[in-house]
Design a protein around this motif. Structure first.
Motif, short mmCIF file in Angstrom:
data_model
loop_
_atom_site.label_atom_id
_atom_site.label_comp_id
_atom_site.label_asym_id
_atom_site.label_seq_id
_atom_site.Cartn_x
_atom_site.Cartn_y
_atom_site.Cartn_z
N THR A 172 0.80 -1.11 -0.13
CA THR A 172 0.10 0.16 -0.17
C THR A 172 0.75 1.36 -0.09
OG1 THR A 172 -0.04 0.25 2.40
CG2 THR A 172 -2.00 -1.05 1.30
N VAL A 173 0.59 2.03 -1.01
CA VAL A 173 1.42 3.41 -0.97
C VAL A 173 0.49 4.52 -0.53
CG1 VAL A 173 2.70 5.03 -2.68
CG2 VAL A 173 2.57 2.30 -2.58
N ASN A 174 1.01 5.60 0.30
CA ASN A 174 0.43 6.60 0.89
C ASN A 174 1.04 7.75 0.38
OD1 ASN A 174 -1.97 5.19 2.14
ND2 ASN A 174 -0.60 4.55 3.55
N ILE A 175 0.38 8.84 0.31
CA ILE A 175 1.12 10.16 0.27
C ILE A 175 0.42 11.09 1.19
CG2 ILE A 175 1.50 12.28 -1.46
CD1 ILE A 175 1.11 10.72 -3.86
N PHE A 176 1.32 11.84 1.81
CA PHE A 176 0.83 12.75 2.89
C PHE A 176 1.37 14.02 2.91
CE2 PHE A 176 4.79 10.53 4.58
CZ PHE A 176 5.24 11.58 5.33
#
Length: 420
Positions: free
Chosen positions: A55-59
């Protein structure tokens, strides 16, 4: 164009056979709903498999601290150098960050348990969908059998009516010349009227049965659908198959609940760029921070999981008992159907012989009535006996077809092969 469409629709009403009706059932919303349940189970399995992917998250964040906070950890030597050269130290009360993180499971045993469990749940959903479809097809055969019986009964009454009308014509001359009392003529005419009342009642029942068939198929029928029956193939009871799949799924559910006690291993990557204003120089500072690591999460005590394991075991026992109960009930039903079919086949053979005998008796009764050696009531009894005998044959045929449909449903046979 409209006329052509009407002609095609009218033709379809009369061209329908039992195979066409079976196909029509598969196109109805009820069947589509069952197929959606299978599709939903497949999506759930896919979601379990997808949990193995990263899973890839941008924050991004904007933070304010009550004291200067580090944008990034600084080594002692680097901190000493910055102080000596009076450069900007990466500590700020206001920090803005943008970045991303990637997380991927390396070892979570429950995911593989649940994946296998969902395979059995999908199979159970498929069997349930087939079970529901065969149940609707079974009901169609029962409705068609009843419809054919009603048409046969109507035909028998029409034949009886025509026979009595012939007798009416034969004695009308005698009544006119006073040789035969008018009472006999009135009695015959009343008998015809009573038959018309019965036929009208049958027409109402035919309309009701056609309505039930339309609900299943969305096809209007204007005549009976004749079909032949083949022998039913003895197989494993269809109703037990989804239960067996549920039992397998329950065992895997217990395993998954137990395996949830095992440690979980994850791989994580994190990177961000922090922006702030150095507290010592008030100059803007921007630094990158990145990390990668393997993490182990082991929940060594969780009382709730023990309850979940016990609950899964109860579900498993419930499925096992349901299987035993279903097999017992279906075995009893099959035994009853087989015994009843033997009786019905024997009765059907006798009923057909009875029709032939009563046809001959009626011929003699008509002659005797015309000669005046038989009363009108005695003659009408012979007419009624023949009509009832024909109705009995039609009723036994309908009963036989209904029993075969029930047996085919229990064994999960292809209805198109059993009923043609």
């Amino acid at each position: 164009m409209k006329k052509l469409s009407l002609v095609l629709i009218a033709a379809s009403l009369y061209a329908a056979d039992i195979g066409t009706l079976f196909d029509a059932i598969k196109k109805q919303p009820e069947t589509k709903i069952d197929n959606l349940q299978v599709k939903n189970a497949k999506i759930v399995k896919k979601s379990v498999i997808n949990s193995l992917y990263p899973t890839v998250n941008i924050f991004s964040s904007a933070e304010h601290y009550n004291a200067p906070f580090s944008l990034r950890p600084v080594t002692p030597t680097q901190s000493a150098y910055l102080l000596k050269t009076n450069d900007s130290i990466p500590f700020s009360q206001n920090i803005i960050r943008i970045g991303f993180d990637v997380s991927m499971p390396l070892f979570i045993k429950t995911i593989y348990d649940n994946k296998e469990k969902m395979s059995h749940i999908i199979n159970a959903a498929k069997y349930k969908a087939k079970l529901n479809l065969l149940q609707r097809e079974s009901m169609l055969v029962i409705y068609l059998s009843n419809l054919n019986y009603l048409y046969s009964l109507k035909k028998a009454l029409s034949v009886q009516k025509n026979s009595i009308q012939e007798s009416i014509k034969a004695i009308e001359v005698g009544v006119k010349v006073g040789r035969i009392p008018e009472f006999k003529l009135l009695r015959l005419k009343d008998a015809v009227n009573q038959i018309d009342i019965k036929i009208n009642d049958i027409d109402s029942k035919i309309a009701d049965t056609n309505s039930k068939i339309y609900t299943l198929t969305k096809i209007h029928l204007k005549k009976p659908i004749n079909f032949q029956t083949s022998s039913v193939k003895k197989e494993e009871f269809l109703a037990v198959k989804p239960i067996k799949e549920n039992i397998k799924a329950s065992l895997l559910d217990i395993k998954a609940k137990k395996d949830d006690f095992l440690p979980k291993v994850f791989f994580k990557i994190s990177a961000n760029r922090g922006f702030g204003w150095a507290y010592n120089t008030k100059d803007s500072v921007a630094l990158n921070t990145a990390s990668a690591g393997i993490y182990i999460n082991w929940n060594i005590f969780n009382k709730k999981r023990n309850s979940e394991v016990q609950k899964a075991k109860i579900e498993y026992m419930n499925s096992k008992l349901t299987l035993q109960k279903t097999i017992k009930e279906l075995t009893s039903q099959i035994e009853k159907i087989d015994k009843t079919l033997k009786i019905v086949n024997r009765s059907l053979s006798l009923a057909k012989k009875s029709v032939k005998i009563k046809e001959e008796l009626l011929k003699s009764a008509k002659v005797a009535f015309k000669l005046g050696t038989m009363t009108v009531d005695e003659y009408l009894n012979y007419e009624n006996d023949l009509a009832l005998a024909k109705a009995n044959v039609a009723n036994l045929k309908a009963t036989k077809n209904s029993l075969i449909a029930q047996k085919a449903f229990i064994y999960g046979n292809n209805f198109k092969k059993v009923f043609k």
